[in-house]
Design an enzyme around this catalytic site. Sequence first.
Site, PDB file in Angstrom:
ATOM      1  N   ASP A  98      39.569  46.449  46.402  1.00 57.05           N
ATOM      2  CA  ASP A  98      38.520  45.772  45.639  1.00 57.05           C
ATOM      3  C   ASP A  98      38.438  46.378  44.242  1.00 57.05           C
ATOM      4  OD1 ASP A  98      35.942  43.929  45.877  1.00 57.05           O
ATOM      5  OD2 ASP A  98      35.400  45.726  44.732  1.00 57.05           O
ATOM      6  N   TYR A 132      36.913  47.892  35.349  1.00 54.92           N
ATOM      7  CA  TYR A 132      37.126  49.268  35.824  1.00 54.92           C
ATOM      8  C   TYR A 132      38.201  49.977  34.986  1.00 54.92           C
ATOM      9  CZ  TYR A 132      34.670  47.533  40.031  1.00 54.92           C
ATOM     10  OH  TYR A 132      33.783  46.962  40.899  1.00 54.92           O
ATOM     11  N   LYS A 136      37.487  40.878  39.329  1.00 57.20           N
ATOM     12  CA  LYS A 136      36.219  40.272  38.888  1.00 57.20           C
ATOM     13  C   LYS A 136      36.251  39.931  37.406  1.00 57.20           C
ATOM     14  CE  LYS A 136      34.226  43.269  42.382  1.00 57.20           C
ATOM     15  NZ  LYS A 136      34.919  44.563  42.349  1.00 57.20           N
ATOM     16  N   HIS A 183      31.594  38.751  38.049  1.00 59.91           N
ATOM     17  CA  HIS A 183      31.185  40.139  38.289  1.00 59.91           C
ATOM     18  C   HIS A 183      29.667  40.325  38.296  1.00 59.91           C
ATOM     19  CE1 HIS A 183      32.843  44.464  37.865  1.00 59.91           C
ATOM     20  NE2 HIS A 183      31.715  44.483  38.522  1.00 59.91           N
TER      21      HIS A 183
END
Length: 353
Positions: free
Chosen positions: A77, A82, A107, A140
Amino acid sequence: MYVAYLATRSIIRSVPKHGMHGRPGCHHRNLTTLPSHHILPSGDKIPSVALGVWQAGKGEVGAAVQTALKTGYRHIDGAWIYGNEEEVGKAISASGVPRDQLWLTSKLWNNFHAPEDIEPALDETLTRLNTEYLDLYLIHWPIAFKKGSNNVLDKELTANPYPTWQKLEELVDKGKIRNIGISKIKNLTANPLKHKPAVNQVELNYFNPQPELLKWSKENGLLLEAYSPLGSTKQVKEALSVPEVKEIAKKLDITPAQALISWHVQRGTIVLPKSVTPSRVQENFQGLFHIFLTYGMAMECAKLMWRLIVVTLPDDLFDKLEKAATSHPPQRVVNPSKNWGLDFDVFDENWPL
Ligand code: A2P
């Protein structure tokens, strides 16, 4: 409403209320089991446990992914924001695990909600992950920022996410995404949807267990994914010290983190524990497996069945932890509203838009 949240119950095999006794062999007649995956409306099978890679830094995330894939995880995930998708992609490629045996989630970040910005953002993620498609792409946050900005709210796209959703539907039809979902919202149902949200990813942990949302989601066929399932970096220590968690760990001879992960699976959610520590990455996956052995299954049988089923916590212990988690005032662990400079709380029911 949504068609197919896979009823956890429907694949639960029968059985003693308080666990099982003896050595049942490979027939697992006496096991109470939970799914190792759920089936989405598309028919795709999403594995119940993933490696979460939020806050997994560069230089460490690749090794964590490699350890996870070696341990048996088949679900990663991640997200564009990120900042580690390239390293994740390299680790996946190096693992040699065939793409069709992997579940990859990413996302769409807040400043790509404008329909014309979505496909380029997705393409960047695909390139970084070195894949032609995503198994799941989530919006997101239910917040859109203006193009190129990191904190200026796009009020129109935030108030009405439908154009964003329609573009995502188009990308499903194009084959670049297999499933689409949301995170932290449940308000798209007012529109006629071609592809309904497959999942809703929300914070779920001991501090913020959201029993009403879980109930609503089950009733409406929307699968929940638990992010920060151990309480995130901020509160993991506290979560692992909860007396009921420690009691389960002691009685089943598992670790507190394993007890919490089992609890999430048993609640019927997908669980996304994050770790960059190899021993913890293994621990977080093997707890469910270990419960087999605690209950007396032969190792060979447990290995054979591992991908198929997950044994539940005994009812009395599960209920005790559920009660403890849901009877204190809920406390959200992760809330970026202030960091984004919003003048309202993103988790408030009524936004001043
Ligand atoms: P680390 O990544 O340094 O191993 P969450 O999954 O709720 O977001 O929690 C992530 C936090 O929990 C990270 O700080 C992670 O540390 C820590 N963590 C993950 N698994 C375990 C475990 N099995 N035991 C203790 N801490 C853990």
